[in-house]
Enzyme design. Structure first.
Site, PDB file in Angstrom:
ATOM      1  N   CYS A   2     -17.574  -8.727   6.317  1.00 52.82           N
ATOM      2  CA  CYS A   2     -17.595  -7.994   5.211  1.00 52.82           C
ATOM      3  C   CYS A   2     -16.786  -6.879   5.013  1.00 52.82           C
ATOM      4  O   CYS A   2     -16.230  -6.619   3.773  1.00 52.82           O
ATOM      5  CB  CYS A   2     -19.222  -7.412   5.113  1.00 52.82           C
ATOM      6  SG  CYS A   2     -19.716  -6.376   4.009  1.00 52.82           S
ATOM      7  N   ARG A  27     -22.199  -1.598   3.544  1.00 54.21           N
ATOM      8  CA  ARG A  27     -22.311  -2.610   3.149  1.00 54.21           C
ATOM      9  C   ARG A  27     -23.085  -3.775   3.995  1.00 54.21           C
ATOM     10  O   ARG A  27     -23.420  -4.773   3.456  1.00 54.21           O
ATOM     11  CB  ARG A  27     -20.782  -3.237   3.186  1.00 54.21           C
ATOM     12  CG  ARG A  27     -19.801  -2.704   2.403  1.00 54.21           C
ATOM     13  CD  ARG A  27     -18.381  -3.405   2.633  1.00 54.21           C
ATOM     14  NE  ARG A  27     -17.599  -2.870   1.511  1.00 54.21           N
ATOM     15  CZ  ARG A  27     -16.944  -3.859   0.750  1.00 54.21           C
ATOM     16  NH1 ARG A  27     -17.246  -5.105   0.688  1.00 54.21           N
ATOM     17  NH2 ARG A  27     -16.103  -3.319  -0.345  1.00 54.21           N
ATOM     18  N   TRP A  71     -20.642 -10.020   8.336  1.00 51.21           N
ATOM     19  CA  TRP A  71     -21.955 -10.769   7.962  1.00 51.21           C
ATOM     20  C   TRP A  71     -21.690 -12.112   8.539  1.00 51.21           C
ATOM     21  O   TRP A  71     -21.086 -12.825   7.679  1.00 51.21           O
ATOM     22  CB  TRP A  71     -22.419 -10.451   6.712  1.00 51.21           C
ATOM     23  CG  TRP A  71     -23.385  -9.016   6.483  1.00 51.21           C
ATOM     24  CD1 TRP A  71     -23.154  -8.171   5.613  1.00 51.21           C
ATOM     25  CD2 TRP A  71     -24.730  -9.236   6.970  1.00 51.21           C
ATOM     26  NE1 TRP A  71     -24.226  -7.605   5.632  1.00 51.21           N
ATOM     27  CE2 TRP A  71     -25.243  -8.066   6.424  1.00 51.21           C
ATOM     28  CE3 TRP A  71     -25.340  -9.798   8.058  1.00 51.21           C
ATOM     29  CZ2 TRP A  71     -26.517  -7.302   6.721  1.00 51.21           C
ATOM     30  CZ3 TRP A  71     -26.665  -9.175   8.338  1.00 51.21           C
ATOM     31  CH2 TRP A  71     -27.126  -8.106   7.819  1.00 51.21           C
ATOM     32  N   ASN A 102     -12.454 -11.800   5.585  1.00 52.15           N
ATOM     33  CA  ASN A 102     -13.416 -11.928   4.815  1.00 52.15           C
ATOM     34  C   ASN A 102     -13.357 -13.193   3.976  1.00 52.15           C
ATOM     35  O   ASN A 102     -12.286 -13.348   3.396  1.00 52.15           O
ATOM     36  CB  ASN A 102     -13.449 -10.684   3.785  1.00 52.15           C
ATOM     37  CG  ASN A 102     -13.983  -9.435   4.520  1.00 52.15           C
ATOM     38  OD1 ASN A 102     -14.382  -9.478   5.728  1.00 52.15           O
ATOM     39  ND2 ASN A 102     -13.759  -8.307   4.202  1.00 52.15           N
ATOM     40  N   GLY A 103     -14.395 -13.881   3.689  1.00 50.98           N
ATOM     41  CA  GLY A 103     -14.391 -14.879   2.829  1.00 50.98           C
ATOM     42  C   GLY A 103     -15.096 -16.383   3.539  1.00 50.98           C
ATOM     43  O   GLY A 103     -15.648 -15.945   4.706  1.00 50.98           O
ATOM     44  N   GLU A 489     -37.133  -6.734 -11.421  1.00 51.96           N
ATOM     45  CA  GLU A 489     -36.650  -5.944 -10.623  1.00 51.96           C
ATOM     46  C   GLU A 489     -37.549  -5.398  -9.775  1.00 51.96           C
ATOM     47  O   GLU A 489     -37.162  -5.173  -8.328  1.00 51.96           O
ATOM     48  CB  GLU A 489     -35.789  -5.096 -11.432  1.00 51.96           C
ATOM     49  CG  GLU A 489     -35.121  -3.928 -10.691  1.00 51.96           C
ATOM     50  CD  GLU A 489     -34.057  -4.321  -9.847  1.00 51.96           C
ATOM     51  OE1 GLU A 489     -33.668  -3.450  -9.130  1.00 51.96           O
ATOM     52  OE2 GLU A 489     -33.875  -5.538  -9.988  1.00 51.96           O
ATOM     53  N   LYS A 493     -36.918  -5.427  -5.580  1.00 50.42           N
ATOM     54  CA  LYS A 493     -37.218  -4.259  -4.686  1.00 50.42           C
ATOM     55  C   LYS A 493     -38.083  -4.415  -3.530  1.00 50.42           C
ATOM     56  O   LYS A 493     -37.827  -4.128  -2.406  1.00 50.42           O
ATOM     57  CB  LYS A 493     -37.215  -3.075  -5.300  1.00 50.42           C
ATOM     58  CG  LYS A 493     -35.952  -2.655  -6.481  1.00 50.42           C
ATOM     59  CD  LYS A 493     -34.880  -2.278  -5.646  1.00 50.42           C
ATOM     60  CE  LYS A 493     -33.474  -2.432  -6.426  1.00 50.42           C
ATOM     61  NZ  LYS A 493     -33.153  -3.697  -6.391  1.00 50.42           N
ATOM     62  N   GLU A 496     -37.017  -7.157  -0.914  1.00 49.38           N
ATOM     63  CA  GLU A 496     -35.488  -6.944  -0.253  1.00 49.38           C
ATOM     64  C   GLU A 496     -35.625  -6.023   0.787  1.00 49.38           C
ATOM     65  O   GLU A 496     -35.337  -6.180   1.891  1.00 49.38           O
ATOM     66  CB  GLU A 496     -34.553  -6.200  -1.166  1.00 49.38           C
ATOM     67  CG  GLU A 496     -33.982  -7.084  -2.070  1.00 49.38           C
ATOM     68  CD  GLU A 496     -32.917  -6.198  -3.006  1.00 49.38           C
ATOM     69  OE1 GLU A 496     -31.840  -6.718  -3.243  1.00 49.38           O
ATOM     70  OE2 GLU A 496     -33.366  -5.147  -3.753  1.00 49.38           O
ATOM     71  N   HIS A 512     -51.292 -20.196 -16.580  1.00 46.38           N
ATOM     72  CA  HIS A 512     -50.353 -21.429 -16.463  1.00 46.38           C
ATOM     73  C   HIS A 512     -49.987 -21.866 -15.033  1.00 46.38           C
ATOM     74  O   HIS A 512     -48.872 -22.443 -14.539  1.00 46.38           O
ATOM     75  CB  HIS A 512     -49.181 -21.291 -17.281  1.00 46.38           C
ATOM     76  CG  HIS A 512     -49.510 -21.368 -18.583  1.00 46.38           C
ATOM     77  ND1 HIS A 512     -49.661 -22.494 -19.341  1.00 46.38           N
ATOM     78  CD2 HIS A 512     -49.315 -20.357 -19.560  1.00 46.38           C
ATOM     79  CE1 HIS A 512     -50.009 -22.308 -20.502  1.00 46.38           C
ATOM     80  NE2 HIS A 512     -49.892 -21.186 -20.828  1.00 46.38           N
ATOM     81  N   LYS A 611     -24.226  -5.511   1.085  1.00 45.69           N
ATOM     82  CA  LYS A 611     -24.124  -4.675  -0.300  1.00 45.69           C
ATOM     83  C   LYS A 611     -23.261  -5.366  -1.123  1.00 45.69           C
ATOM     84  O   LYS A 611     -23.586  -5.365  -2.455  1.00 45.69           O
ATOM     85  CB  LYS A 611     -23.635  -3.167   0.045  1.00 45.69           C
ATOM     86  CG  LYS A 611     -23.514  -2.273  -1.089  1.00 45.69           C
ATOM     87  CD  LYS A 611     -24.979  -2.262  -1.758  1.00 45.69           C
ATOM     88  CE  LYS A 611     -24.816  -1.117  -2.889  1.00 45.69           C
ATOM     89  NZ  LYS A 611     -25.900  -1.197  -3.801  1.00 45.69           N
TER      90      LYS A 611
END
Length: 616
Positions: A2, A27, A71, A102-103, A489, A493, A496, A512, A611
């Protein structure tokens, strides 16, 4: 991913590398490491603990080095998978190539097999070690040439920093699909980083590498090449890749009196909104750039592309754009949009939303839309120097400041502010906004910092709710109309940072399917402003109570919903009309924060999340 930091200087750089990693800790990461070139050999230290533990290992000192926080994308979090990675050649004697990455390299399996057939031994499960061995296999005395040859064989995304044992004092960097910058320091020092924050206090002279760029970095000098190998010019505020002054204040990362960054950022929202709206005296396309008016007049629909929390801000904006501006709007998850067959329309305004401006999926979706001929592009973004801003025609820069907590808070509310301004600007262009309406909306927006401060004052009541939520493993969130994305949202939260399974539904969808889940053991959070749908919402609440469900209701002062057995009510101080989503999301943020606090989770660094998501 990261985080990447690199340095070449006349003095010992290890302290700079480690401090840079600390500035990138926000991050998120699961391992970290530093490698240096001592002048004669490559050495490294790696850890699956925090950067502070890496620092405590000591023993490294050099004038050139690279560092990384990771990460896991390939291989479990373990020391042998941590960066920097070495290649010791086919003979496996001494390290010859060191790199950080990174990637994601998509063709790493085929490359690994070919390298193994050529005698290379792998000690990790990462795609990154493949790059190290590939560069080594191509190395013939010039590391730049070896890197360029290797890049031609890579498929995927990367930001790289590379050192060769036989070339002390020389760093090679490359980027494709993952951010990387070059920092020009004092006394001939030069630096690399994935984020300008890593170099705060070291240098504010920054060169942003573009897609395909390669940098050859030494003491006192550097050279830049594009993906075709063409030399690029670079000078202060001029050239192909100008040196820009970028103030990345490390002080923004200080906690102050707060226990966590998320808590700090929740309470910074009044100031962040005031900053985001500073200078907005009237509604004009010029708020989005000098040339925005022509685009706004040329389009007849909007396509919003975003991920995660930014996607939910886009979902909210859809209600505004269609109800206030009369402009049809579709909202797409960026990671899905680029892989499906869609119907392009050149009269569409493509709007991307991103806190960092480097979100890989959103950038890829933007480029896909552009490739389909949709050239009217605009971004709502918190980083003025980001790739998203550079690649869009127009932009509105939210001024939320640095957001460190992985769970986004102030970025979300400032995005909503920018999107509401976009709605009003399009409404004005389309003749849908009267002068009286414009002034009323502006007055409401200027009052937002005060209104959100009042919502923050509800914290003690939300702490009581959080103590009850901390004991459950599932929760439902309900909203109607423009408040359905707010419920989404709120659920995001909670899941998370507290690891409670939470789902959100339009309240009318209860019968339903979701109603089957309702029991006394699953709390049901209801976003209940006193709007045109309040009576419908009350009916949905009765459906929950009839199944012994327990309701937690965020109501307005005048919504006439009473606390009683099985119904817990917190009242916001005022109904805020079209801007109500900005107020109602604040208590949901506080509920998630205090629930996570009660459960003892790592609030700012939730497991498995990062992040800035700069890989697909």
């Amino acid at each position: 991913m990261c985080g990447i930091v690199g340095a070449v200087a006349k003095t010992d750089v290890v302290g700079i590398l480690v401090e840079g990693l600390k500035r990138l800790e926000y991050r998120g990461y699961d391992s970290c490491g530093v490698a240096v070139h001592t002048g004669t050999e490559l050495k490294r230290a790696r850890s699956t603990s925090r950067v502070a533990e890496l620092e405590a290992q000591g023993g490294l000192s050099a004038h050139m080095g690279i560092a990384h926080t990771r990460w896991a994308t390939h291989g479990a979090p373990a020391v042998h998978n941590a960066h920097p990675h070495f290649s010791e050649g086919v003979d496996g004697t001494v390290p010859r190539i060191a790199l950080v990455h990174n990637g994601i390299i998509e063709n790493h399996d085929a490359l690994r097999e070919a390298l193994q057939n050529n005698g290379y031994t792998f000690v990790s499960q990462t795609d990154t070690e493949v790059i190290a061995h590939l560069i080594d296999s191509l190395y013939a005395g010039d590391v730049l040439v070896a890197v360029q040859s290797a890049l031609a064989q890579l498929r995927g995304a990367y930001a790289l920093a590379v050192m060769a044992r036989d070339e002390p004092g020389r760093l090679i960097a490359a980027r494709q699909g993952s951010p990387l910058i070059l920092g020009v320091g004092a006394d001939g020092a030069n630096y690399l980083a994935s984020d300008a924050m890593a170099l705060a206090g070291v240098t504010d002279q920054i060169v942003y590498l573009e897609e395909g760029d390669v940098a050859d970095v030494m003491l006192d000098k550097y050279w830049l090449l594009n993906g075709s190998g063409k030399p690029l010019t670079s000078a202060p505020n001029s050239g192909d890749r100008p040196v820009k002054t970028v103030l990345a204040h490390s002080g923004a990362a200080e906690l102050g009196p707060y226990q966590h960054y998320m808590q700090k950022e929740i309470f910074e929202q009044p100031v962040a909104l005031a900053n985001t709206l500073e200078g907005v005296e009237g509604i004009s396309p010029d708020l989005f750039g000098a040339a925005a008016e022509a685009s706004f007049k040329a389009i007849d629909k909007v396509l919003i592309l975003a991920c995660g929390t930014s996607y939910y801000s886009g979902c909210t904006a859809k209600y505004w754009l269609e109800a206030i501006a009369g402009v049809p709007c579709s909202v797409e998850v960026a990671s899905e949009y680029r892989y499906r067959t869609s119907v392009p329309d050149p009269k569409t305004l493509v709007v991307t939303i991103s806190q960092s401006g480097e979100t890989a999926d959103t950038l890829a979706a933007l480029r896909h839309a552009q490739s389909l001929g949709m050239t009217h592009t605009l971004t709502i973004c918190n980083v003025a120097t980001s790739a998203m801003v550079r690649e869009c025609q127009h932009a509105y820069i939210t001024r939320a400041g640095v957001e460190i907590g992985v769970a986004s808070t102030k970025a979300f509310t400032t995005q909503l502010a920018g999107l509401f301004l976009l709605t009003l600007a399009l409404a004005k262009i389309k003749g849908k906004l009267t002068e009286a309406q414009e002034q009323a909306h502006l007055k409401a927006m200027r009052h937002l910092p005060v209104a959100i401060s009042a919502a923050l004052a509800l914290e003690p009541q939300l702490i009581v709710w959080a103590e009850q939520f901390a004991r459950v493993e599932n929760a439902l969130f309900l909203g109607r109309g423009v408040h359905y994305p707010v419920a989404l949202e709120g659920a995001l939260k909670l899941k998370e940072i507290s690891y409670i399974h939470a789902e959100a539904y339009p309240a009318g969808e209860l019968k339903h399917g979701p109603l089957a889940l309702v029991t006394a053991a699953i709390p049901v959070v209801v976003v209940a402003p006193n709007d045109s749908l309040i009576d419908k919402l009350k009916s949905n609440m009765h459906e929950v109570r009839a199944r012994s469900g327990v309701l937690y209701v965020l109501a307005d002062a005048d919504s006439h919903i009473k606390s009683e057995e099985g119904i817990h009510v917190i009242r916001l101080p005022e109904h805020y009309g079209d801007l109500s989503p900005l107020l109602h999301v604040v208590p949901l943020q506080l509920l998630a924060y205090h629930t996570a606090l009660a459960r003892g989770t790592d609030v700012d660094k939730p497991r498995n999340l990062a992040k800035s998501v700069t890989v697909e």
